[in-house]
Design a protein around this motif. Structure first.
Motif, PDB file in Angstrom:
ATOM      1  N   UNK A 212       0.764  -1.107  -0.085  1.00 37.05           N
ATOM      2  CA  UNK A 212       0.037   0.067   0.191  1.00 37.05           C
ATOM      3  C   UNK A 212       0.691   1.269  -0.142  1.00 37.05           C
ATOM      4  N   UNK A 213       0.692   1.988  -1.012  1.00 38.66           N
ATOM      5  CA  UNK A 213       1.338   3.453  -1.172  1.00 38.66           C
ATOM      6  C   UNK A 213       0.943   4.206   0.130  1.00 38.66           C
ATOM      7  N   UNK A 214       1.912   5.048   0.555  1.00 40.17           N
ATOM      8  CA  UNK A 214       1.643   5.786   2.004  1.00 40.17           C
ATOM      9  C   UNK A 214       0.319   6.646   1.573  1.00 40.17           C
ATOM     10  N   UNK A 215      -0.031   7.140   0.615  1.00 37.05           N
ATOM     11  CA  UNK A 215      -1.260   7.931   0.535  1.00 37.05           C
ATOM     12  C   UNK A 215      -2.464   7.077   0.033  1.00 37.05           C
ATOM     13  N   UNK A 216      -2.231   5.790   0.313  1.00 34.35           N
ATOM     14  CA  UNK A 216      -3.582   5.082   0.007  1.00 34.35           C
ATOM     15  C   UNK A 216      -4.488   5.340   1.311  1.00 34.35           C
ATOM     16  N   UNK A 217      -5.761   5.580   0.917  1.00 34.65           N
ATOM     17  CA  UNK A 217      -6.686   5.967   1.785  1.00 34.65           C
ATOM     18  C   UNK A 217      -7.589   4.596   2.344  1.00 34.65           C
ATOM     19  N   UNK A 218      -8.337   4.564   3.301  1.00 37.19           N
ATOM     20  CA  UNK A 218      -9.001   3.540   3.659  1.00 37.19           C
ATOM     21  C   UNK A 218     -10.052   3.159   2.839  1.00 37.19           C
ATOM     22  N   UNK A 219     -10.571   4.278   2.119  1.00 36.47           N
ATOM     23  CA  UNK A 219     -11.562   4.116   1.001  1.00 36.47           C
ATOM     24  C   UNK A 219     -11.022   3.330  -0.185  1.00 36.47           C
ATOM     25  N   UNK A 220      -9.820   3.564  -0.585  1.00 40.55           N
ATOM     26  CA  UNK A 220      -8.977   2.866  -1.640  1.00 40.55           C
ATOM     27  C   UNK A 220      -9.111   1.292  -1.443  1.00 40.55           C
ATOM     28  N   UNK A 221      -8.815   0.883  -0.302  1.00 41.97           N
ATOM     29  CA  UNK A 221      -8.730  -0.375   0.104  1.00 41.97           C
ATOM     30  C   UNK A 221     -10.100  -0.767   0.315  1.00 41.97           C
ATOM     31  N   UNK A 222     -11.142  -0.397   0.909  1.00 39.34           N
ATOM     32  CA  UNK A 222     -12.571  -0.913   0.897  1.00 39.34           C
ATOM     33  C   UNK A 222     -13.040  -1.036  -0.631  1.00 39.34           C
ATOM     34  N   UNK A 223     -12.650  -0.259  -1.499  1.00 29.01           N
ATOM     35  CA  UNK A 223     -13.214  -0.592  -2.825  1.00 29.01           C
ATOM     36  C   UNK A 223     -12.399  -1.323  -3.792  1.00 29.01           C
ATOM     37  N   UNK A 224     -11.077  -1.775  -3.181  1.00 29.12           N
ATOM     38  CA  UNK A 224     -10.428  -2.728  -4.184  1.00 29.12           C
ATOM     39  C   UNK A 224     -10.465  -4.146  -3.775  1.00 29.12           C
ATOM     40  N   UNK A 225     -11.175  -4.827  -4.904  1.00 26.82           N
ATOM     41  CA  UNK A 225     -11.635  -6.307  -4.774  1.00 26.82           C
ATOM     42  C   UNK A 225     -10.656  -7.069  -4.496  1.00 26.82           C
ATOM     43  N   UNK A 226      -9.501  -7.195  -4.983  1.00 27.10           N
ATOM     44  CA  UNK A 226      -8.348  -8.273  -4.661  1.00 27.10           C
ATOM     45  C   UNK A 226      -7.934  -8.082  -3.210  1.00 27.10           C
ATOM     46  N   UNK A 227      -7.846  -6.787  -2.515  1.00 31.18           N
ATOM     47  CA  UNK A 227      -7.338  -6.545  -1.289  1.00 31.18           C
ATOM     48  C   UNK A 227      -8.578  -6.951  -0.240  1.00 31.18           C
ATOM     49  N   UNK A 228      -9.683  -6.619  -0.273  1.00 31.50           N
ATOM     50  CA  UNK A 228     -10.932  -6.802   0.366  1.00 31.50           C
ATOM     51  C   UNK A 228     -11.226  -8.297   0.411  1.00 31.50           C
ATOM     52  N   UNK A 229     -10.928  -8.836  -0.778  1.00 32.04           N
ATOM     53  CA  UNK A 229     -10.999 -10.463  -0.512  1.00 32.04           C
ATOM     54  C   UNK A 229     -10.011 -11.329   0.094  1.00 32.04           C
ATOM     55  N   UNK A 230      -8.636 -10.963  -0.155  1.00 35.17           N
ATOM     56  CA  UNK A 230      -7.621 -11.297   0.629  1.00 35.17           C
ATOM     57  C   UNK A 230      -7.327 -11.070   2.018  1.00 35.17           C
ATOM     58  N   UNK A 231      -7.571  -9.797   2.282  1.00 39.41           N
ATOM     59  CA  UNK A 231      -7.183  -9.194   3.619  1.00 39.41           C
ATOM     60  C   UNK A 231      -8.656  -8.516   4.107  1.00 39.41           C
ATOM     61  N   UNK A 232      -9.500  -9.122   4.392  1.00 39.21           N
ATOM     62  CA  UNK A 232     -10.657  -8.783   4.823  1.00 39.21           C
ATOM     63  C   UNK A 232     -10.679  -7.987   6.105  1.00 39.21           C
ATOM     64  N   UNK A 233      -9.890  -8.134   7.064  1.00 43.08           N
ATOM     65  CA  UNK A 233      -9.721  -7.283   8.322  1.00 43.08           C
ATOM     66  C   UNK A 233      -9.247  -5.874   8.135  1.00 43.08           C
ATOM     67  N   UNK A 234      -8.560  -5.576   6.731  1.00 47.47           N
ATOM     68  CA  UNK A 234      -8.471  -4.260   6.458  1.00 47.47           C
ATOM     69  C   UNK A 234      -9.551  -3.483   6.170  1.00 47.47           C
ATOM     70  N   UNK A 235     -10.484  -4.193   5.454  1.00 47.83           N
ATOM     71  CA  UNK A 235     -11.708  -3.559   5.156  1.00 47.83           C
ATOM     72  C   UNK A 235     -12.658  -3.331   6.503  1.00 47.83           C
ATOM     73  N   UNK A 236     -12.783  -4.220   7.272  1.00 46.78           N
ATOM     74  CA  UNK A 236     -13.512  -4.226   8.385  1.00 46.78           C
ATOM     75  C   UNK A 236     -13.088  -3.260   9.517  1.00 46.78           C
ATOM     76  N   UNK A 237     -11.802  -2.705   9.562  1.00 41.74           N
ATOM     77  CA  UNK A 237     -11.187  -1.719  10.207  1.00 41.74           C
ATOM     78  C   UNK A 237     -11.367  -0.553   9.454  1.00 41.74           C
ATOM     79  N   UNK A 238     -11.195  -0.650   8.071  1.00 40.15           N
ATOM     80  CA  UNK A 238     -11.508   0.841   7.410  1.00 40.15           C
ATOM     81  C   UNK A 238     -12.936   1.207   7.631  1.00 40.15           C
ATOM     82  N   UNK A 239     -13.789   0.713   7.566  1.00 42.53           N
ATOM     83  CA  UNK A 239     -15.096   0.712   7.795  1.00 42.53           C
ATOM     84  C   UNK A 239     -15.490   1.418   8.964  1.00 42.53           C
ATOM     85  N   UNK A 240     -14.691   1.349  10.056  1.00 42.22           N
ATOM     86  CA  UNK A 240     -14.762   1.666  11.155  1.00 42.22           C
ATOM     87  C   UNK A 240     -14.036   3.120  11.506  1.00 42.22           C
ATOM     88  N   UNK A 241     -13.161   3.558  10.670  1.00 44.04           N
ATOM     89  CA  UNK A 241     -12.562   4.683  10.881  1.00 44.04           C
ATOM     90  C   UNK A 241     -13.457   6.069  10.465  1.00 44.04           C
TER      91      UNK A 241
END
Length: 256
Positions: free
Chosen positions: A53-82
């Protein structure tokens, strides 16, 4: 930055900065907005071994990234609670690390996934394990002439992954106590926040899990957990509550 007499404080989304602006001592304080570096630092790359993840990657970038959200689901869970969506679209994962709050929502899941922080300066780059990054409350190994430029997470087969945040309400609340647990080919990682001066791994509890120890009750688990954490009383909660709730959360998840 390397030549500055007074250190620069780099900021990205600035979401934590804006909240605490009125309470900060601003004498001899210089901010460096790195938002114009976004084209170079807002990249998400995945290869056979690593997610970066580049340093300017936002929580929303990860939430919307299909491959990341599929393989690293905890990132999406945490991102949605920030915070709310406005915070999620502006705040960055690297900023969450750099701010150094022991209540950070993104740091526990990154640490549970065994993340590394990539630091860059005029002298070159170096990678630091996130679980070795903090040296104290809002203090880290980052030098004044260094910027966080990326976060790296290894891709591994996982048999367990879980994240939970306890707050005064379900959304837009600072963490009273939180935990993230991952078990993969490298072993157990049990990470807790809001129970010490920094987000940290619970090493004694991890060692117990590696031995195959089972805990018949949350009270028994709390005895081991207490060797790892040092919660305090503050405006959001108290130490006893944090210690007991964290123990019960982990026990219920793994042995309940």
């Amino acid at each position: 930055m390397a030549d500055a007499d007074v250190p620069w404080t780099p900021i990205a989304g600035g979401t934590d900065l804006c909240v605490s602006w009125h309470a900060r001592d601003k004498d001899d304080w210089r901010l460096m907005d790195v938002c114009r570096l976004a084209p170079a630092l807002r990249r998400i790359t995945i290869d056979d071994d690593m997610l970066e993840l580049g340093a300017m990657t936002t929580y929303w970038d990860v939430i919307c990234h299909a491959d990341v959200s599929s393989e690293f689901p905890l990132l999406v869970e945490a991102g949605r609670q920030v915070g709310a969506i406005q915070i999620q679209t502006r705040g960055t994962w690297a900023g969450n690390i750099g701010n150094g709050s022991p209540a950070a929502d993104g740091v526990p899941v990154l640490m549970a996934y065994d993340a590394q922080v990539v630091l860059a300066s005029a002298a070159g780059r170096r990678a630091v394990r996130l679980d070795e990054y903090y040296t104290g409350y809002r203090k880290s190994v980052r030098r004044d002439d260094e910027l966080i430029v990326a976060i790296r997470l290894p891709r591994r087969e996982r048999t367990h992954e879980w994240f939970h945040k306890v707050g005064a309400r379900q959304a837009q609340a600072i963490t009273k106590v939180g935990a993230a647990i991952v078990k993969d080919s490298a072993g157990w990682r049990v990470v807790a926040n809001s129970v010490a001066p920094v987000v940290l791994r619970c090493r004694h509890l991890e060692a117990a899990f590696e031995r195959g120890d089972r805990f018949d009750s949350a009270v028994a688990l709390e005895q081991t957990l207490s060797k790892d954490i040092s919660p305090i009383d503050d405006i959001r909660s108290n130490a006893e509550y944090r210690r007991k709730v964290l123990a019960r959360l982990i026990h219920h998840r793994l042995f309940g």
